[in-house]
Enzyme design. Structure first.
Site, PDB file in Angstrom:
ATOM      1  CG  ASP A  91      -1.718   1.194   1.298  1.00 22.64           C
ATOM      2  OD1 ASP A  91      -2.543   1.453   0.268  1.00 22.64           O
ATOM      3  OD2 ASP A  91      -2.106   1.768   2.303  1.00 22.64           O
ATOM      4  CG  ASP A 107      -1.978   7.730   0.417  1.00 21.97           C
ATOM      5  OD1 ASP A 107      -1.372   8.385   0.178  1.00 21.97           O
ATOM      6  OD2 ASP A 107      -2.934   7.416  -0.520  1.00 21.97           O
TER       7      ASP A 107
END
Length: 342
Positions: A26, A28
């Protein structure tokens, strides 16, 4: 691996970057926050890559194109090609393309990432409900997305046009704190129309399918900061996961996680990819990890020992998750976590 009820974090005798062929990372809250690299991310990813691990960046944020994301990562010191970036815009574009005619018009409520992904699938982005769209797609449009775009989506959806959403994350991390995500915007259209969108992003299968198709991963490790997207997505895809505590998930949330939100491994940041993971073992009525012993009392989690704080958290997870499986769902973890500084 088959799905099962996880009652404790697992251990690994190998560094995770050696035990898995591909990291599905991922962005963010894991690699960066507010556009700036998170501490230890750049060096950790470089070491993993140099050791032969394939790095792929998987994001529910549909705003930016893979080219833009790759350029940003490269500027941060993480050399990345567009082919190494998988977005929920790509996943939802594939989902739409399987349900509408080739070349169909799609009303876009969101940013350039959605438009590029639709064109990649041979679909035509349009801006108005009056452009006779075959579908409506909604993705994160950033803080400057005009309110009128939600009205445009509502007009089309109310007419019976199929509605798709890249993802439904209610929040998104930023450099200033936690901001509303695409899920909050989706709620606006849902309230106005009473309709339900088809959703592609994590934790749902279309995103996992898109990721595997684009990376060819055989033994992937999902690395994320969110229980309800990254970790649940790994659970749904029946692959292992590493939760890093650099984003939205904190200690209390982890201890309260239901089975589908329980990660395989837990670490403070991306340095956890470069090491083995300590084993959590049963010890009498509790669980031991490193110098810590944890058990579930009648109304609270009890912790004793010293050493690495994360070892204490891992032991607490085992005690809490086991107690939850036995129906002891409400346990005060405050004192135990305070002792760990978490």
């Amino acid at each position: 691996m088959s799905q099962r009820v996880r009652t404790r974090p697992e251990g690994s005798g190998q560094a995770l970057s050696e035990a898995y062929d591909t990291a599905l990372l991922d962005l963010d809250g894991v690699v960066y926050a507010g556009g700036n690299a998170i501490a230890h991310a750049v060096e950790s990813l470089a070491t993993a890559r140099e050791g032969g691990m394939h790095l792929a960046y998987v994001t529910n944020n549909a705003l930016r194109t893979p080219d833009a994301v790759a350029e940003h990562l490269t500027e941060l010191g993480i050399p990345t090609g567009a082919e190494d970036v998988i977005t929920s815009a790509q996943a939802v574009a594939r989902l739409i393309s399987e349900q509408v005619p080739a070349g169909a018009r799609v009303l876009v409520i969101g940013g350039e990432g959605l438009r590029v992904a639709l064109r990649e699938r041979g679909l035509e982005p349009v801006e108005s409900a009056d452009d006779d769209p075959a579908a409506v797609v909604q993705g994160f449009g950033g803080p400057d997305l005009p309110w009128g775009r939600f009205a445009e989506a509502s007009y089309a959806v109310a007419r019976g046009v199929p509605w798709f959403a890249s993802n439904t994350d209610l929040t998104i991390p930023s450099g200033r704190g936690i901001a509303p995500g695409n899920g909050a915007a989706v709620e606006v259209v849902r309230i106005a129309t009473g309709a339900e969108p088809q959703v592609a992003g994590k934790p749902l299968p279309p995103m996992h399918r898109e990721t595997i198709l684009r990376t060819g991963a055989e033994r992937p490790l999902v690395v994320g900061d969110r229980l309800d997207t990254d970790i649940e997505g790994a659970f749904n895809g029946e692959v292992d996961s590493l939760l890093v505590l650099t984003g939205v998930t904190d200690g209390p949330q982890l201890l309260a996680a239901p089975p589908q939100h329980r990660p395989t491994y837990v670490d403070a940041d991306l340095r956890g990819m470069l090491t083995g993971q300590p084993e959590v073992t049963e010890a009498g009525e509790g669980f031991r990890c490193g110098g810590w012993m944890a058990k579930a009392g009648r109304e609270r989690l009890e912790l004793d020992g010293d050493g690495e704080a994360l070892d204490g958290l891992r032991a607490l997870c085992a005690a809490a998750w086991t107690a939850a499986g036995e129906g002891v769902c409400e346990l005060d973890a405050g004192k135990a976590l305070a002792r760990l500084g978490l």
